[in-house]
Design a protein around this motif. Sequence first.
Motif, mmCIF file in Angstrom:
data_model
loop_
_atom_site.group_PDB
_atom_site.id
_atom_site.type_symbol
_atom_site.label_atom_id
_atom_site.label_comp_id
_atom_site.label_asym_id
_atom_site.label_seq_id
_atom_site.Cartn_x
_atom_site.Cartn_y
_atom_site.Cartn_z
ATOM 1 N N HIS A 220 -33.353 14.200 14.497
ATOM 2 C CA HIS A 220 -33.367 13.300 13.336
ATOM 3 C C HIS A 220 -32.359 13.785 12.303
ATOM 4 O O HIS A 220 -32.423 14.930 11.842
ATOM 5 C CB HIS A 220 -34.770 13.254 12.729
ATOM 6 C CG HIS A 220 -34.915 12.323 11.573
ATOM 7 N ND1 HIS A 220 -35.983 12.357 10.709
ATOM 8 C CD2 HIS A 220 -34.114 11.304 11.131
ATOM 9 C CE1 HIS A 220 -35.846 11.420 9.791
ATOM 10 N NE2 HIS A 220 -34.716 10.769 10.024
ATOM 11 N N THR A 221 -31.415 12.914 11.950
ATOM 12 C CA THR A 221 -30.423 13.241 10.927
ATOM 13 C C THR A 221 -30.313 12.100 9.922
ATOM 14 O O THR A 221 -30.527 10.936 10.256
ATOM 15 C CB THR A 221 -29.035 13.502 11.547
ATOM 16 O OG1 THR A 221 -28.660 12.368 12.349
ATOM 17 C CG2 THR A 221 -29.056 14.747 12.423
ATOM 18 N N ILE A 222 -30.000 12.452 8.687
ATOM 19 C CA ILE A 222 -29.756 11.471 7.630
ATOM 20 C C ILE A 222 -28.346 11.695 7.106
ATOM 21 O O ILE A 222 -27.952 12.840 6.824
ATOM 22 C CB ILE A 222 -30.776 11.589 6.483
ATOM 23 C CG1 ILE A 222 -32.202 11.380 7.007
ATOM 24 C CG2 ILE A 222 -30.475 10.561 5.388
ATOM 25 C CD1 ILE A 222 -33.279 11.621 5.969
ATOM 26 N N HIS A 223 -27.580 10.619 6.969
ATOM 27 C CA HIS A 223 -26.172 10.702 6.608
ATOM 28 C C HIS A 223 -25.906 9.886 5.351
ATOM 29 O O HIS A 223 -26.310 8.717 5.267
ATOM 30 C CB HIS A 223 -25.301 10.166 7.748
ATOM 31 C CG HIS A 223 -25.615 10.793 9.071
ATOM 32 N ND1 HIS A 223 -24.803 11.734 9.666
ATOM 33 C CD2 HIS A 223 -26.664 10.621 9.920
ATOM 34 C CE1 HIS A 223 -25.337 12.110 10.819
ATOM 35 N NE2 HIS A 223 -26.461 11.442 11.002
ATOM 36 N N MET A 224 -25.236 10.485 4.386
ATOM 37 C CA MET A 224 -24.859 9.794 3.156
ATOM 38 C C MET A 224 -23.345 9.838 2.996
ATOM 39 O O MET A 224 -22.731 10.908 3.066
ATOM 40 C CB MET A 224 -25.522 10.453 1.944
ATOM 41 C CG MET A 224 -25.063 9.891 0.604
ATOM 42 S SD MET A 224 -25.571 8.167 0.344
ATOM 43 C CE MET A 224 -27.278 8.424 -0.118
ATOM 44 N N LEU A 225 -22.745 8.664 2.789
ATOM 45 C CA LEU A 225 -21.314 8.581 2.495
ATOM 46 C C LEU A 225 -21.138 8.223 1.034
ATOM 47 O O LEU A 225 -21.776 7.292 0.533
ATOM 48 C CB LEU A 225 -20.649 7.532 3.382
ATOM 49 C CG LEU A 225 -20.691 7.795 4.890
ATOM 50 C CD1 LEU A 225 -20.099 6.619 5.644
ATOM 51 C CD2 LEU A 225 -19.956 9.074 5.242
ATOM 52 N N LYS A 226 -20.257 8.955 0.363
ATOM 53 C CA LYS A 226 -20.016 8.728 -1.062
ATOM 54 C C LYS A 226 -18.521 8.644 -1.348
ATOM 55 O O LYS A 226 -17.699 9.241 -0.644
ATOM 56 C CB LYS A 226 -20.617 9.864 -1.902
ATOM 57 C CG LYS A 226 -22.133 9.938 -1.863
ATOM 58 C CD LYS A 226 -22.643 11.065 -2.754
ATOM 59 C CE LYS A 226 -24.156 11.129 -2.782
ATOM 60 N NZ LYS A 226 -24.634 12.226 -3.650
ATOM 61 N N ASN A 227 -18.188 7.903 -2.400
ATOM 62 C CA ASN A 227 -16.839 7.911 -2.927
ATOM 63 C C ASN A 227 -16.589 9.275 -3.553
ATOM 64 O O ASN A 227 -17.298 9.677 -4.476
ATOM 65 C CB ASN A 227 -16.694 6.787 -3.962
ATOM 66 C CG ASN A 227 -15.282 6.652 -4.484
ATOM 67 O OD1 ASN A 227 -14.590 7.629 -4.715
ATOM 68 N ND2 ASN A 227 -14.861 5.405 -4.700
ATOM 69 N N PHE A 228 -15.606 10.008 -3.044
ATOM 70 C CA PHE A 228 -15.357 11.373 -3.511
ATOM 71 C C PHE A 228 -15.005 11.403 -4.997
ATOM 72 O O PHE A 228 -15.375 12.330 -5.713
ATOM 73 C CB PHE A 228 -14.223 11.994 -2.697
ATOM 74 C CG PHE A 228 -13.945 13.430 -3.020
ATOM 75 C CD1 PHE A 228 -14.632 14.444 -2.377
ATOM 76 C CD2 PHE A 228 -12.993 13.772 -3.976
ATOM 77 C CE1 PHE A 228 -14.389 15.773 -2.682
ATOM 78 C CE2 PHE A 228 -12.738 15.096 -4.286
ATOM 79 C CZ PHE A 228 -13.438 16.106 -3.631
ATOM 80 N N GLU A 229 -14.303 10.373 -5.460
ATOM 81 C CA GLU A 229 -13.815 10.382 -6.837
ATOM 82 C C GLU A 229 -14.927 10.148 -7.868
ATOM 83 O O GLU A 229 -14.930 10.778 -8.934
ATOM 84 C CB GLU A 229 -12.720 9.330 -7.014
ATOM 85 C CG GLU A 229 -11.330 9.792 -6.571
ATOM 86 C CD GLU A 229 -11.193 9.974 -5.069
ATOM 87 O OE1 GLU A 229 -10.398 10.843 -4.649
ATOM 88 O OE2 GLU A 229 -11.879 9.256 -4.315
ATOM 89 N N ASN A 230 -15.850 9.232 -7.611
ATOM 90 C CA ASN A 230 -16.870 8.917 -8.623
ATOM 91 C C ASN A 230 -18.305 9.131 -8.144
ATOM 92 O O ASN A 230 -19.246 8.838 -8.865
ATOM 93 C CB ASN A 230 -16.699 7.473 -9.130
ATOM 94 C CG ASN A 230 -16.785 6.453 -8.004
ATOM 95 O OD1 ASN A 230 -17.378 6.706 -6.956
ATOM 96 N ND2 ASN A 230 -16.185 5.292 -8.214
ATOM 97 N N ASN A 231 -18.457 9.622 -6.913
ATOM 98 C CA ASN A 231 -19.777 9.941 -6.338
ATOM 99 C C ASN A 231 -20.652 8.712 -6.094
ATOM 100 O O ASN A 231 -21.864 8.844 -5.891
ATOM 101 C CB ASN A 231 -20.538 10.941 -7.218
ATOM 102 C CG ASN A 231 -21.240 12.004 -6.384
ATOM 103 O OD1 ASN A 231 -20.723 12.448 -5.358
ATOM 104 N ND2 ASN A 231 -22.428 12.409 -6.798
ATOM 105 N N GLU A 232 -20.073 7.500 -6.083
ATOM 106 C CA GLU A 232 -20.848 6.306 -5.764
ATOM 107 C C GLU A 232 -21.295 6.341 -4.303
ATOM 108 O O GLU A 232 -20.535 6.728 -3.428
ATOM 109 C CB GLU A 232 -20.013 5.044 -5.985
ATOM 110 C CG GLU A 232 -19.889 4.606 -7.422
ATOM 111 C CD GLU A 232 -19.178 3.270 -7.545
ATOM 112 O OE1 GLU A 232 -19.499 2.517 -8.483
ATOM 113 O OE2 GLU A 232 -18.304 2.985 -6.704
#
Length: 242
Positions: A220-232
Amino acid sequence: MYEKNIIIKYSEMDYQLALKPSALLNFLQDMASQNAEELGFGYSYIKKKNLAWFLLKYRMEFEEYPVGKYNLVLKTEPRGYNKLFAYRDFEISINEKTSAKIASIWALVDLDNGKLMNISEALDNNPAMPSFQKRENDLIFNKIKLPERIDIEKTFEIRYDDIDVNRHVNNCNYIIWGFEPLDFGFKSTHHIKNLDMVFKKEIKYGYRVKSQVEIVDELHTIHMLKNFENNEELCIINAEWK
């Protein structure tokens, strides 16, 4: 129900002949686009109105993940709309046996102001897009928990080839970035069993993406992708493996 035979090419497999998740997402997107075009609410129709279909969610359940399989039958069915959201189902068969069921949710967006459109009105009450009717065997979209900790993290620059016809990152790239931090050994010995994927924000060329992973346990894995510049937050993926 729209049906198509898919011949998987070597470029769409990993070194162990398993279908790449990104190739799977491309198959689904292409099937949805082709079917929508035939039914009168595809790209050529909505482009004239400066609208675009945006994918919001996937739920995938696999009985058998395609490994060493070169022929698939992929089916898709538009399930209709509920005000601002349209529903579409997919089914994958291998040797006439259902190997996966996939549900998806989409929105129709005004490219001028970014607002979600009333689907029925935007499509001029197209009869091929009826009101959504729930079925007993519908897949359930699970709520994904945010990662409680970050076990692995990588950063990626968005390339020109990552951009789609709407000038946003194509959705198949999200699963590439999401899974890339997992180590080689894990990806070589595990395949998707169940997957929930929520697209929260689009991103364009010129930015960087931060891929964060929580390893909940060995399957089981959870993955989060964020905008590197503003952390959105851009996308969150909950993956169960086998």
